[in-house]
Design an enzyme around this catalytic site. Structure first.
Site, PDB file in Angstrom:
ATOM      1  N   ASP A 117      33.214 -66.574   6.686  1.00  0.00           N
ATOM      2  CA  ASP A 117      34.500 -66.247   7.300  1.00  0.00           C
ATOM      3  C   ASP A 117      34.543 -66.862   8.691  1.00  0.00           C
ATOM      4  OD1 ASP A 117      36.992 -64.456   7.403  1.00  0.00           O
ATOM      5  OD2 ASP A 117      35.892 -63.843   9.186  1.00  0.00           O
ATOM      6  N   ASN A 177      44.562 -69.384  16.101  1.00  0.00           N
ATOM      7  CA  ASN A 177      45.807 -69.752  15.433  1.00  0.00           C
ATOM      8  C   ASN A 177      47.011 -69.266  16.220  1.00  0.00           C
ATOM      9  OD1 ASN A 177      46.742 -71.157  13.134  1.00  0.00           O
ATOM     10  ND2 ASN A 177      47.301 -69.247  12.131  1.00  0.00           N
ATOM     11  N   HIS A 188      50.126 -72.752  14.242  1.00  0.00           N
ATOM     12  CA  HIS A 188      49.668 -72.903  12.869  1.00  0.00           C
ATOM     13  C   HIS A 188      49.262 -74.336  12.530  1.00  0.00           C
ATOM     14  CE1 HIS A 188      50.516 -68.843  11.555  1.00  0.00           C
ATOM     15  NE2 HIS A 188      51.686 -68.903  12.174  1.00  0.00           N
ATOM     16  N   ASP A 242      45.845 -75.057  10.919  1.00  0.00           N
ATOM     17  CA  ASP A 242      45.736 -75.695   9.610  1.00  0.00           C
ATOM     18  C   ASP A 242      44.783 -76.892   9.648  1.00  0.00           C
ATOM     19  OD1 ASP A 242      47.475 -73.884   8.548  1.00  0.00           O
ATOM     20  OD2 ASP A 242      49.188 -75.243   8.428  1.00  0.00           O
ATOM     21  N   GLU A 283      40.966 -67.438   5.943  1.00  0.00           N
ATOM     22  CA  GLU A 283      39.892 -68.207   6.574  1.00  0.00           C
ATOM     23  C   GLU A 283      38.535 -67.903   5.936  1.00  0.00           C
ATOM     24  OE1 GLU A 283      40.854 -64.682   9.345  1.00  0.00           O
ATOM     25  OE2 GLU A 283      41.920 -66.036   8.014  1.00  0.00           O
TER      26      GLU A 283
END
Length: 322
Positions: A194, A202, A207, A211, A236
């Site tokens: 994770d 983020n 984003h 990303d 994630e």
């Protein structure tokens, strides 16, 4: 006299139809010598009826498997029953080039064939008729549908951002590895990890940059273990299978990945925004692991321990002594 003329005319028309019909017609005797060879066969083979007549089928077309074709044909001679071949079982009997303009993507003509008995006046079957149907359009269309369904399945099973499997696509790989390694007694390990601080990252950078981090993780896993064995399990969280590695070896692999994740955002340098790190859980496959689901749960428990112990570290699941 007039009846004789009508019969002759009928035969003439019949022969004209047989020569121009859009199916292949071949008549063979018991020795598989050719007696009738219609216009369809001439057009696609470039062999005239005059040249084909009297020729042995297997000498003229060496690509036809003689033993297989005899096995198909002998019941027609002996039992006076029809037999069939279809393109799904064997793409063609005669390897003719595909001349269809629409379905020109295949090099050869797909064919269905019927083999029917031809009785003589004494009710004996000394000849058979082989009818060849061009089914290229059907075969190619069906292949297109199959490929489209396969592509759709892959789209539904892949994560578009990273190119990795999603959970639904990866679980069959997990189950397959579990079954194969358990059956063979081979070493195999499962890793889940994770990304720490990803939501804060983020939220601060947006984003699009978040990303990009996820996409970079996908490239990292593709290089490390390949697309078939790795997945984005959601958000994630990622997973990977390490066949051939025991717990210690898999932990070492996870540690390499953990350090690689640190390098992905080493240039962050923004005050009060923690760098993205990763917490890893590793579970080797024990002999008494009851299912792939339990195996995944063991890796998740190790991941949870790594998160609770301060993050940015790797925990190996400790199996209880059996």
């Amino acid at each position: 006299m007039s009846e004789t003329h009508i019969e002759i005319g009928d035969i003439h028309w019949l022969m004209d139809i047989l020569q121009n019909i859009d199916v292949g017609l071949v008549v063979l005797d018991r020795d598989y010598n050719i007696h009738v060879w219609n216009g369809f066969m001439e057009s696609h083979s470039a062999i005239s009826p005059q040249k084909a007549k009297g020729q042995n089928l297997f000498k003229l077309f060496e690509e036809i498997p003689e033993a297989w074709f005899r096995q198909k044909s002998e019941p027609v001679f002996q039992l006076k029953t029809r037999t069939f071949t279809i393109w799904e079982q064997r793409p063609y009997l005669f390897r003719f080039k595909n001349s269809r303009p629409i379905t020109g993507r295949t090099a050869f003509m797909f064919q269905n064939t019927s083999i029917i008995p031809l009785e003589s006046l004494d009710r004996q079957v000394n000849h058979i008729c082989v009818i060849i149907y061009d089914v290229t359009d059907i075969a190619v269309s069906r292949a297109d549908v199959k490929n489209a369904n396969k592509t759709l399945t892959e789209i539904q099973s892949k994560d578009p951002l990273t190119g990795l499997w999603n959970r639904a696509g990866w679980e069959p790989q997990l189950i397959q590895q579990f079954n194969e390694c358990q059956a063979a007694g081979n070493e195999c390990s499962l890793v889940t990890f994770d990304l720490d601080n990803f939501r804060a990252y983020n939220g601060h950078f947006g984003h699009q940059q978040g990303d990009q981090v996820l996409s970079n993780i996908g490239k990292l896993l593709e290089k490390a273990v390949g697309l078939r064995l790795s997945a984005r399990l959601g958000g994630e969280v990622f997973g990977l299978l390490l066949p051939g590695q025991n717990g210690e070896q898999a932990t070492a692999t996870a540690e390499k990945l953990r350090r690689a994740v640190l390098l992905l955002n080493s240039g962050n340098g923004t005050p009060n925004i923690p760098k993205i790190t990763a917490s890893f859980g590793v579970a080797s496959l024990a002999k008494d692991t009851p299912s792939a689901h339990e195996w995944l749960q063991s890796a998740d428990k190790a991941l949870y321990h790594a998160k609770e112990s301060g993050r940015n570290q790797t925990t190996l699941y400790q199996h209880r002594p059996s």
